[in-house]
Write a protein that holds these residues in place. Structure first.
Motif, PDB file in Angstrom:
ATOM      1  N   ASN B 542     -18.881 102.388  -4.798  1.00  0.00           N
ATOM      2  CA  ASN B 542     -19.283 101.045  -4.415  1.00  0.00           C
ATOM      3  C   ASN B 542     -20.259 100.466  -5.436  1.00  0.00           C
ATOM      4  O   ASN B 542     -20.146  99.330  -5.883  1.00  0.00           O
ATOM      5  N   ARG B 543     -21.203 101.326  -5.861  1.00  0.00           N
ATOM      6  CA  ARG B 543     -22.213 100.909  -6.830  1.00  0.00           C
ATOM      7  C   ARG B 543     -21.556 100.564  -8.172  1.00  0.00           C
ATOM      8  O   ARG B 543     -21.883  99.565  -8.805  1.00  0.00           O
ATOM      9  N   LYS B 546     -19.962  97.266  -8.355  1.00  0.00           N
ATOM     10  CA  LYS B 546     -20.850  96.093  -8.331  1.00  0.00           C
ATOM     11  C   LYS B 546     -21.678  95.941  -9.601  1.00  0.00           C
ATOM     12  O   LYS B 546     -22.383  94.968  -9.761  1.00  0.00           O
ATOM     13  N   SER B 547     -21.649  96.957 -10.474  1.00  0.00           N
ATOM     14  CA  SER B 547     -22.479  96.852 -11.675  1.00  0.00           C
ATOM     15  C   SER B 547     -21.572  96.957 -12.904  1.00  0.00           C
ATOM     16  O   SER B 547     -20.461  97.478 -12.809  1.00  0.00           O
TER      17      SER B 547
END
Lengths: 308, 663
Positions: B542-543, B546-547
């Motif tokens: 997920n991280r 998003k980055s």
């Protein structure tokens, strides 16, 4: 009732407390070097900042490189659920959990090294080879100590061995315990890559171990690695503190505070060791680890003679 | 309901002839041969499970007109466990053979190999159901010879012939010890049938002789250090699925023999347990140290077999010490650990050998240092190999951990319960097992890391081709079992308990191992670990989404033109451990000679041979050879004279017995 409160505290402790230890160690080292140093809470800032950053992946790497930190952190957290903290039983405790504890840390190590080799860098290969080698020498020392603890407490779970460790044992088996504590302190430094085994600050030297293995990790993965390393320090610290500071007040809140204080004191001691010692020549590291094995083996022999 | 023994005998006979269709019709028979083998395995496993669950033992007498009394075969839980692993591994190997050695491309070798493979499987099953000394020795010999013929299938290569010869010599040396073993049993019982379990006394001198003969005879097959010398070269030079069969099953016949032997005795002298535990520690530690020094993937795996035989022996040692101290918990934990490790090792080691075969198939070399980056070329094989590697290191949550766990609990409990008696052995063995585990992890992270990760170290590895489905499928099945047993150990525990109780009746009084070794909690913690891994993976994924994610070369310490040859190799990975243990390993190294400002191209080579064979056995036999040259005249290759020897021996034996009866 007390049990119901202790589990959330235990979980909070493993979630929040560990990076503080790194902060305290760094603060101590700064003090000895005559610097102001980074704020004690700096590791928290580091972890949060890294978590929000982007990532860089080398095209050489595969899914193993991404899976490494995930598996490592999961294994260390699982191990943390079996180590009693603050003179309270661990959330998970059963016969033989100390073996699972040691092997979960082994699993974490396996995937850290695999991820390092996945980068195809000779530098990280070097770190991985050293980590694997030194672990082989540290493992028997840990198990000799576990045998001693099992014999003294007549229990084969970490909670049974460490929780309610009666101070009177120090009068009965003081010599054996002293040898074992020496071995455990060497283990604590070696397993957590502190001086004199490894220098967590200078990852650009050819003699580093842990830092060099995680050189290509970035962003959230590095945050997880940093947190995992501090959690491992907490676990080995707890093992050490339950034996060296075997006092229990009776009030559970006071016990938690005492444990926290003792952990911070331990972090200061580690900081002092790091400030006053030089890192060992790499070829000397195995010798010190073998010395730890011998210390704990002697402790075992003493305990054996005494109770049989 | 058909009796389990009928099923098993049918399976044994069917497996023995499974190779024939392929021999008759070299290409079209392939599918039939494989089908027959699978059918035989299915029958055999069904029969074995039936025998285990019904907890009965069955014996048949077969009169065969030979002067040794009627032959006997039988089935009991101990045989059933070994039958399961024989038929499981042979089924997987015969599917694998279709992709690894397709008959259409190997018209001369594939039919022969599958014929010998079938006979080998049949004879292995025959060994565990034989209950008569002569029958046992016959199938034991058939096994040895079928295996020899299968190992030397590529007999044009010199090292294959040498490996085969070494195997044959040691196999026959072992058989010689078994002749002593059975004649000693015969002198105690007066019959060539196996005695019922628990009927012999362990305290006599004859019992000690039987035990030692069994250790030598069966130990040679199992590869107990220092009797392991045949194992590395035979495993390395055989076709990969045969190596899997040898390492997974054939060497286990030695373990079967040792367990069967100790089960015959009603009392076990304490030194038996100590000896076996000690041999286990020696085989385990030295086996894995030799493994780390290897750079041929199959030799490396072969040394790990020695290590795992050591772990199994440690379990048997704990069990025997439990029997002589009369502590039922130890008997059950030790025996259950040893049996489960036998089964587990059969599963993950054959998986690893099949994986090694897939690597060799993909890039054509056994040298780990010629591989690299294979995870991108053969991802499924890499995944299966990783499962096998984690399992063999004894790491949670896979099956290898469960069996080592049982042995550990046995050691720790033994240390607490037996303290007034003999504890140093238990307490010293636990750290030794930890050392074995850590060394194995170092070794397998090296193999997996160097072979599958990083960038390709040779052109062959860079152009590696994919593995066919027939090779992936058996690996997938075996990997599935590694995970299944690891996550749900309580499922297999009752079977182990039944078997342990059938071997040593004293074990019947012990608590359930699911409880004494908290297998239920272990399973729950393994599930928790899986959940934690899942949660961490989801969070990380997920991280990452998003980055920003960037691709950039591996950091090369500021060096601008890094090449794949600059990567760490398997020998550099093992260098520190090798130098720590160099007095044991005796490596051959050729160091580079660098001097001057502009040194010429230099090379470094290192190789760790089988030190015991080179430094002890060969000089010993050379010496014996030169001193005994007088007797070599007896061996001249003239067949009619050999027959004369036999006739003369028979007549003199007759004369001797005649005079002895008179006198």
């Amino acid at each position: 009732m007390e049990y119901m409160v202790n589990i959330p505290i235990h979980l909070l402790m493993i979630a929040i407390f560990p990076p503080l230890l790194l902060g305290v160690i760094n603060r101590t080292k700064a003090f000895f070097a005559g610097r102001n140093g980074a704020p004690t809470l700096q590791p928290y800032h580091d972890i949060i900042r890294l978590w929000q950053k982007g990532s860089v992946f080398s095209p050489t790497t595969s899914v193993i490189f991404r899976a490494g930190p995930v598996l490592t952190i999961a294994a260390i957290v699982a191990a943390a659920l079996m180590m009693p903290l603050g003179n309270h039983p661990a959330p998970i405790s059963f016969n033989g959990d100390m073996i699972l504890f040691a092997y979960l840390l082994g699993l974490a190590r396996f995937f850290t090294i695999a991820a390092a080799l996945d980068t195809g860098s000779s530098f990280e290969g070097m770190g991985g080879a050293r980590e694997a080698t030194f672990a082989c020498l540290a493992e028997p020392a840990l198990f000799f100590s576990l045998v001693v603890l099992a014999r003294i407490s007549r229990s084969i779970s970490l909670t049974g061995m460490l929780n309610d460790f009666p101070p009177t044992i120090w009068f009965g088996s003081g010599a054996a315990l002293l040898l074992m504590v020496g071995a455990l302190f060497i283990l604590l430094l070696a397993e957590n890559c502190r001086i004199p085994f490894d220098d967590p600050n200078t990852h650009l030297e050819l003699t580093m171990i842990h830092e060099v293995m995680v050189l290509d990790h970035s962003g959230p993965a590095l945050a997880a690695i940093l947190y995992g390393a501090s959690l491992k320090l907490l676990l080995f610290g707890a093992l050490f503190i339950h034996i060296t500071v075997p006092f229990r007040s009776g009030s559970f809140l006071l016990d938690w505070c005492a444990f926290t204080g003792a952990m911070i004191l331990l972090a200061i001691i580690v900081g002092v060791v790091e400030s006053t010692m030089a890192r060992l020549k790499l070829t000397r590291v195995p010798q010190l680890l073998i010395a730890a094995c011998i210390l704990s083996a002697f402790a075992m022999l003493l305990v054996m003679r005494q109770t049989s | 309901m058909i009796s389990p023994l009928i099923l098993i005998v049918t399976a044994t006979l069917t497996a023995s002839v499974a190779g024939l269709p392929l021999l008759i019709s070299p290409v079209r028979g392939e599918r039939t041969s494989c089908g027959i083998m699978l059918a035989a395995s299915l029958l055999g496993i069904t029969g074995a499970l039936q025998a285990l669950l019904s907890v009965g033992s069955e014996r048949w007498l077969i009169s065969w007109g030979l002067p040794f009394g009627p032959a006997e075969i039988g089935i009991d839980p101990l045989s059933a466990i070994f039958l399961i692993l024989i038929f499981l591994v042979s089924a997987c190997c015969s599917i694998y053979a279709r992709g690894y050695l397709p008959a259409s491309e190997n018209r001369d070798t594939a039919p022969k190999l599958s014929t010998f493979f079938g006979i080998l499987t049949g004879s292995l099953a025959g060994i565990v159901i034989a209950r008569h000394a002569v029958l046992f020795l016959m199938v034991w010999e058939i096994m040895a010879i079928a295996c020899y013929l299968a190992i030397t299938i590529e007999s044009r290569k010199k090292e294959v012939r040498e490996a085969g010869l070494l195997y044959l010599i040691t196999a026959h040396f072992g058989t010689l010890a078994l002749f002593v073993y059975f004649s000693k049993i015969h002198s105690l019982t007066g019959s060539f049938s196996f005695p019922e379990s628990g009927t012999l006394s362990g305290s006599s001198e004859a019992a000690a002789a039987i035990f030692i003969a069994a250790l030598i005879g069966f130990g040679l097959k199992a590869g107990i250090m220092p009797l392991h010398i045949w194992l590395p070269s035979a495993h390395a030079n055989a076709p990969s699925h045969l190596s899997a069969m040898m390492s997974g099953v054939l060497i286990k016949m030695g373990i079967y023999g040792i367990i069967r032997t100790v089960s015959l005795f009603s009392s076990i002298p304490f030194w038996w347990g100590v000896t076996i535990l000690l041999l286990g520690v020696i085989s385990g530690v030295i086996g894995v140290i030799f493994a780390i020094a290897q750079h041929d993937i199959k030799r490396l795996l072969a040394y790990h077999s020695i290590e795992n035989i050591g772990i199994i022996l440690m379990g048997i040692g704990v069990c025997l010490m439990g029997v002589s101290n009369n502590i039922p918990a130890l008997v059950v934990l030790g025996m259950a650990g040893a049996l489960l490790h036998t089964l587990n090792h059969a599963i993950f080691k054959s998986l690893l050998f099949l994986g090694a075969g897939a690597i060799i198939h993909a890039c054509g070399s056994r040298e780990i240092d010629q591989m690299g980056g294979l995870i991108k070329k053969i991802p499924l094989t890499a995944l299966f190999f990783l499962v096998g590697a984690v399992a063999i290191c004894g790491l949670p949550p896979l099956n290898g951990f469960v069996s080592e766990w049982l042995i550990y609990i046995g050691l720790f409990k033994g240390m607490l319960d037996a303290d007034t008696l003999n504890d140093p052995y238990f307490a010293l063995a636990a750290p030794a097992l930890a050392l074995i585990g850590a060394l194995a992890a170092a070794c397998f992270v090296k193999v997996f890391g160097i072979a599958f990760l990083g960038s390709p170290r040779s052109d062959a590895a860079a152009e590696a081709h994919d593995t066919p489905l027939s090779m992936k499928l058996p690996m997938g099945i075996l990997a599935g079992f590694c995970i299944l047993i690891g996550l749900f150990p309580q499922g297999i525990a009752p079977l182990l308990q039944i078997t342990a109780a059938s071997i040593f009746p004293v074990a019947a009084g012990a608590a359930l191992i699911s409880e004494s070794a908290s297998l239920g909690v272990l399973s729950a913690v393994s599930a928790l670990l899986m959940i934690l891994i899942g949660v961490a993976a989801l969070l990380y994924k997920n991280r990452l989404s998003k980055s920003p994610v960037k691709a950039s070369e591996t950091w090369g310490c500021g060096y601008l033109a890094p090449t794949a040859r600059m990567q760490y190799t398997s020998s550099s990975f093992a260098a520190i451990l090798n130098s720590l243990f160099s007095s044991l390993l005796r490596p051959h190294t050729k160091d580079p000679d660098i001097n001057g400002y502009f040194p010429k191209n230099q090379s470094f080579r290192s190789h760790t041979p089988e030190a015991l064979l080179e430094k002890v056995y060969l000089p010993l036999f050379d010496n014996a050879n030169s001193r005994l040259s007088l007797f070599r005249k007896l061996q001249h290759g003239k067949l009619h004279l050999y027959i004369l020897y036999i006739v003369v021996t028979l007549i003199s034996l007759l004369a001797w017995s005649h005079f002895r009866m008179r006198g």
